[in-house]
Design a protein around this motif. Structure first.
Motif, PDB file in Angstrom:
ATOM      1  N   THR A 115     -10.287   0.020   5.575  1.00  0.00           N
ATOM      2  CA  THR A 115      -9.918  -0.203   6.981  1.00  0.00           C
ATOM      3  C   THR A 115     -10.664  -1.438   7.457  1.00  0.00           C
ATOM      4  O   THR A 115     -10.426  -2.513   6.936  1.00  0.00           O
ATOM      5  CB  THR A 115     -10.250   1.032   7.844  1.00  0.00           C
ATOM      6  N   ASP A 159      -5.085  -1.144  -0.498  1.00  0.00           N
ATOM      7  CA  ASP A 159      -4.198  -1.538   0.608  1.00  0.00           C
ATOM      8  C   ASP A 159      -3.719  -0.307   1.361  1.00  0.00           C
ATOM      9  O   ASP A 159      -3.643   0.786   0.820  1.00  0.00           O
ATOM     10  CB  ASP A 159      -2.997  -2.300   0.052  1.00  0.00           C
ATOM     11  N   VAL A 160      -3.360  -0.535   2.607  1.00  0.00           N
ATOM     12  CA  VAL A 160      -2.989   0.578   3.472  1.00  0.00           C
ATOM     13  C   VAL A 160      -1.573   1.032   3.158  1.00  0.00           C
ATOM     14  O   VAL A 160      -0.639   0.221   3.230  1.00  0.00           O
ATOM     15  CB  VAL A 160      -3.088   0.153   4.957  1.00  0.00           C
ATOM     16  N   ASN A 170       0.865  -1.530   8.860  1.00  0.00           N
ATOM     17  CA  ASN A 170      -0.512  -1.030   8.853  1.00  0.00           C
ATOM     18  C   ASN A 170      -0.709   0.192   9.735  1.00  0.00           C
ATOM     19  O   ASN A 170      -1.807   0.575  10.050  1.00  0.00           O
ATOM     20  CB  ASN A 170      -1.492  -2.114   9.328  1.00  0.00           C
TER      21      ASN A 170
END
Lengths: 562, 157, 320
Positions: A265, A214-215, A220
């Motif tokens: 991404t 996960d970012v 984000n």
């Protein structure tokens, strides 16, 4: 100190139909500041923006607009910077009124597109990271694709190889490539897909990696700035690993340890961001383990992240796709196995252009040595001194792309003497054919008529392309096998104006060469390569062509298709 | 008889009888000029031209220093000759120079040039025979080979 | 340096004449006779008399690349299928010549390439086996069915094609102007490694002469034919009927993109030659092997490959 006519600005803004002025512009330091409210169809209530105008306005400053529309509540929307300013770009205009109207217009466009209609862009926006130096030195890490999919929470060691050190934003920088990953719980080494040349670099440093999946960013987009924000992202076994690493490496306590966090991404692409921590300053504390009744378990400790700012280092995705994202030759050329015979002025330009345009596999052959006077019109460097052309060019090509494998044909005399001596022998001929046919494309840039003649006699399945230039680089002749020898001869003897009385004889009659500058030769060579690329890309017939420079009032290049 | 043209290194063969036939045609029209078409064939290697016959024009104008032959009706005869088992065809022209040498004139050269360039002529080197006669007999004769806008004389070996 | 285009083309034709390679040609003819006799002896009354065909029979041969063709007309009852016939002829020739030649199946023919002799000459004979459509019908109209061994135009693999070799030969009979142009285009195709079929170039040249008024000197005529090809080959309704079988459209052997390329090529050739006459040497090179001999070679000059038509004086001439 006033940079602007405040009254004029206030007047212009007041005429914009969708704008209500809440506070008129006034001088605050070097800025003009005001408050406006936007009313648009589709908005439930009006949106308020603080507007800041820089002294440069209406000109741009450092490629950014010199006007800011700020609303911190909008930070979760696309194209909003960390300070709440909307990212807008408008056309250049030096006229205040025109520029002001255009900028408010593009604010309106942003609101409609991203606030009201909640559009999602098709292209990926990178996480915004405030890249920092560490102890006043910048560190950069470039990564590329690997043949491996990381799983969430996977971690281990990263092998790093240094590129050169330099200056970045006026500070020293150390540049590195990520060479490979070694997941802790596996016995494999996951190699980055750099060319052999770079993969042979020595590993000088290591780092740690953790694949988060996960970012690690708000909305984000804004990278976390405190270790505590990573609490739910970093598994405890990684913190344990970090702690163990620290214990093992106490003697390096002041050494910076790069830690890479990976996340997905778009289209399953992976991005890595990195931070550096000193080994004795890892951002955890040990706390006792508590049982369900709130009782400390004796001798049991676990690591917890602490409240500390994260400084991010520099990472770049330098995979083939990104490195050559701005333009390449077509796949048929970039994926081809290419041989270049003769790497003088034309050949070295062809080689370098192919590499800059994404070619991945190039072989070169030349018997010649580079002399200082070759430097001025080829891709050779003065700094290397005298050098075998092939060896210097290999170096140059590898320095230009981490995705090209450059080989040098095992025998530099191959085309110069052997092939000419033995081409009539049937068996030898078959050998030559075999050795050439292992390539997809062969550029003959030797401008050697004898070799041209010999090669034309062979049965080739490779695409043989011959490039030669007349004296003064007035014309370039590009010919494709099997119509090379006769065609080129006729062009040189009958068609083109090849004035060979005026050759350059630097060191005696044995080495005359044509007169032309780097500019003369590269102009025609680049044009020819563009046309060759077009023929491959559009599947055009590989018919011969010539380029001729007409210098009348202007410089024109005449293209003749045969 | 076999004679050689050294310009092009080719030879020409003919029987003495053919010259006799030409002599009698020429004398018959003395003091005016007369002439016609030369018929023959090339050897397979194109090195030798064998003359076999002459063909006289159906229509012609004859003067002391001028001879004009028409091509009227010749086509049919030539086609016939070409259909023979032993193919025979047009190979050149002949005419007489009464009381004059066998040297060709500018008119002769122009005529040969026009012939060689004509589309219906499929040979590149038509020959020209000029016979020099007086009121009694043939004095001498010369064969010329047309090549590249020039007439080249045949000579005996 | 400008080149006289017509003079150059004449020299091109001249230096590509078969007469220059007489000795080699004799070897070819000898081999052809030998193959013919072997076929006759083997197939006896299963076949009619084999006939010569191909470019040499049509007088469109050029001395840089040619083969001699034999057509073997089989009687209807000789074989049950065309494939059997094709394979039987191949097996026979293969057995007979395998030690001295490469024998291979081609599209509609069987190629025999004899090993180079002491002079390095490779003799190349193509044998085309055909079968009459009905009992005794061949003697009346010369129609034959050929077995097709691989992709041939629009026809699928392993089928047959009807043709008439005699009609194909007759189609070009007496066409001297056309022949010169056909030979030039064949010289272009061979020396520039173009893949267009000779038969295609032959038919389109004849059609050009048929449709357009083509006159003037040799260059004028060649140019007119090239212009005809350029203008017409890409047209949707353009066809080239095989004189041996009007159902066979030879224009179909080219894909659309090949037609476009050919049209562009003709356009480039014309403009490049018109812009600089020396370019004619690239497209239509003189056969240098026989260039020296041209002027004083010891041969009478012909405008055609050999004596194929009588010369006919067609206007009055004055002599002085």
């Amino acid at each position: 100190m006033g940079f602007h006519n405040i009254e004029e600005i206030n007047n212009i803004v007041s005429t914009i139909p969708f704008i209500d002025v809440l506070e008129k512009f006034k001088q605050v330091g070097i800025f003009l500041e005001g408050k406006t409210s936007v009313n648009l169809e589709g908005l439930n209530e009006s949106l308020n923006f603080d507007v800041q105008i820089f002294p440069q306005y209406p000109l741009k400053s450092n490629d950014s607009e010199a006007i800011k529309f700020i609303n911190k509540d909008l930070i979760s929307y696309n194209h909003v910077m960390g300070d709440g300013s909307i990212c807008i770009h408008t056309l250049h205009s030096p006229k205040l009124k025109q520029k002001l109207l255009a900028d408010f217009e593009s604010l309106k466009a942003w609101i409609e597109k991203y606030y009201i209609n909640k559009n999602i862009d098709s292209h990926y926006e990178h996480v915004i990271i405030n890249e920092q130096p560490f102890d006043d030195i910048y560190y950069s890490y470039q990564f590329t694709d690997v043949d491996y999919s990381f799983s969430k929470g996977e971690f281990g060691q990263v092998d790093l190889t240094p590129l050169s050190n330099g200056i970045y934003k006026k500070k020293p920088i150390s540049n590195f490539l990520i060479k490979s990953f070694q997941p802790l719980k596996k016995t494999i080494k996951i190699n980055s897909k750099w060319s052999e040349y770079y993969m042979n670099f020595e590993v000088k440093n290591i780092g740690l990696f953790l694949f988060l999946e996960d970012v690690p960013a708000f909305h984000n987009r804004f990278a976390f700035s405190n270790w505590l924000e990573l609490e739910n992202y970093i598994p405890t076994d990684f913190l344990q690993f970090l702690y163990d690493f620290q214990k093992r490496n106490k003697k390096h306590k002041n050494t910076f340890l790069p830690i890479f966090f990976g996340y997905k991404t778009v289209e399953n692409e992976i991005h890595w961001i990195s931070t550096l921590v000193k080994i004795n300053e890892i951002p955890t504390i040990g706390i006792p383990v508590i049982d369900s009744k709130g009782v400390k378990l004796k001798g049991q400790w676990e690591s917890k992240l602490i409240n500390r700012k994260i400084n991010w280092a520099i990472t770049r995705n330098s995979s083939y796709k990104y490195l050559f994202g701005r333009g390449t030759f077509c796949d048929k050329i970039t994926n081809a196995r290419i041989l270049i015979i003769g790497v003088g002025a034309i050949g070295s330009m062809v080689a370098k252009t192919l590499v800059k345009c994404g070619a991945k596999n190039i072989s070169i052959v030349d018997y010649d040595v580079k002399e200082p006077e070759n430097v001025c019109r080829s891709e050779y460097n003065f700094s290397n001194g005298l050098y075998d052309k092939t060896f210097e060019l290999i170096k140059t090509l590898q320095e230009n792309s981490p995705f090209v494998n450059v080989n040098f044909h095992n025998n530099n005399e191959y085309f110069e003497s052997f092939i000419k001596a033995f081409h009539k022998d049937k068996e030898a001929k078959k050998e030559y054919e075999k050795s050439l046919n292992q390539f997809d494309i062969v550029f003959n840039c030797s401008t050697d008529s004898d070799l041209m003649f010999v090669l034309d006699q062979l049965k080739l399945s490779t695409d043989l392309i011959n490039l030669s230039i007349t004296n003064h680089a007035k014309d370039l002749v590009c010919a494709f096998y099997p119509n090379i020898y006769n065609y080129v001869q006729n062009q040189f003897i009958n068609i083109l104006d090849n004035d060979v009385d005026d050759l350059y004889n630097p060191t005696g009659c044995w080495s005359p060469t044509f007169k032309a500058s780097y500019n003369d030769i590269s102009l025609l060579t680049q044009y020819a390569l563009k046309e060759i690329n077009r023929k491959y890309e559009e599947n055009k017939p590989k018919d011969n062509f010539t380029l001729s420079i007409n210098s009348g009032n202007n410089t024109n290049i005449k293209f003749t298709q045969y | 008889m076999k004679i050689i043209n050294s310009h092009k290194n080719v030879s020409l063969e003919y029987e003495e009888d053919l010259i006799l036939k030409i002599e009698s045609l020429a004398l018959k029209h003395y003091p005016n000029e007369f002439g016609g078409f030369l018929i023959g064939y090339y050897s397979d290697d194109l090195k030798t031209l064998v003359l076999t016959d002459v063909l006289s024009p159906n229509e012609y104008k004859s003067h002391r220093v001028l001879f004009e032959r028409s091509a009227e009706g010749i086509k049919e005869k030539l086609l016939e000759l070409f259909e023979l088992n032993e193919k025979r065809y047009y190979v050149g022209e002949w005419h007489s120079h009464p009381d004059a040498s066998s040297m060709y004139s500018l008119t002769d050269l122009n005529a040969m040039q026009s012939i060689a360039e004509s589309e219906t002529i499929r040979i590149k080197n038509p020959i020209l025979l000029i016979v020099s006669i007086n009121n009694q007999k043939l004095k001498n004769y010369t064969f010329y080979l047309y090549d590249n806008n020039t007439l080249f004389e045949y000579g005996r070996k | 340096m400008a080149t006289d285009k017509t003079q150059h083309l004449q020299q091109v034709l001249e230096t590509h004449r078969m007469a220059h390679i007489e000795k080699l040609l004799d070897k070819y003819k000898e081999k052809r006779q030998e193959v013919k006799e072997a076929l006759e002896e083997n197939y006896k009354d299963k076949i009619y008399n084999p006939i010569n065909s191909g470019s040499y029979a049509k007088h469109t041969a050029i001395n840089i690349k040619f083969d001699l063709d034999i057509v073997v007309p089989f009687k209807r009852n000789s074989f049950d299928t065309l494939e059997e016939m094709f394979n039987d002829v191949f097996d026979f020739l293969y057995e007979k010549y395998k030690d001295v030649a490469e024998v291979r199946k081609q599209k509609v023919s069987i190629g025999i390439i004899f090993d180079a002799d002491d002079n390095g000459d490779e003799i190349n004979i193509d044998v085309v086996a055909g079968r009459e459509l009905n009992q005794d019908q061949y003697t009346e109209d010369h129609n034959l069915n050929l077995f097709v061994n691989s992709q041939y135009g629009l026809l699928d693999e392993k089928t047959y094609i009807q043709t008439n070799i005699q009609a194909q030969i007759d189609h070009i009979k007496g066409k001297n102007n056309e022949r010169s142009i056909i030979r030039l285009l064949k010289i272009w195709k061979t020396t520039n490694n173009e893949s267009y079929k000779s038969f295609f170039l032959e038919l389109i040249t004849i059609k050009a002469f048929d449709k357009e008024s083509i006159s003037g000197n040799l260059w004028d005529k060649l140019k007119s034919v090239m212009e005809y090809i350029k203008e017409n080959i890409t047209k949707d309704n353009f066809t080239l009927k095989d004189p041996g079988n009007t159902n066979n459209d030879v224009a179909d052997t080219l894909e659309d993109w090949e037609k476009t390329n050919l049209s562009n090529k003709m356009s480039n050739m014309i403009s490049n030659i018109e812009n600089n006459s020396d370019n004619i040497k690239t497209y239509f090179p003189i056969n240098e092997e026989f260039e020296e001999e041209d002027e004083n070679k010891g041969q009478y000059g012909l405008k055609d490959a050999s004596i194929v038509a009588p010369s006919i004086p067609n206007k009055s001439q004055q002599f002085g």
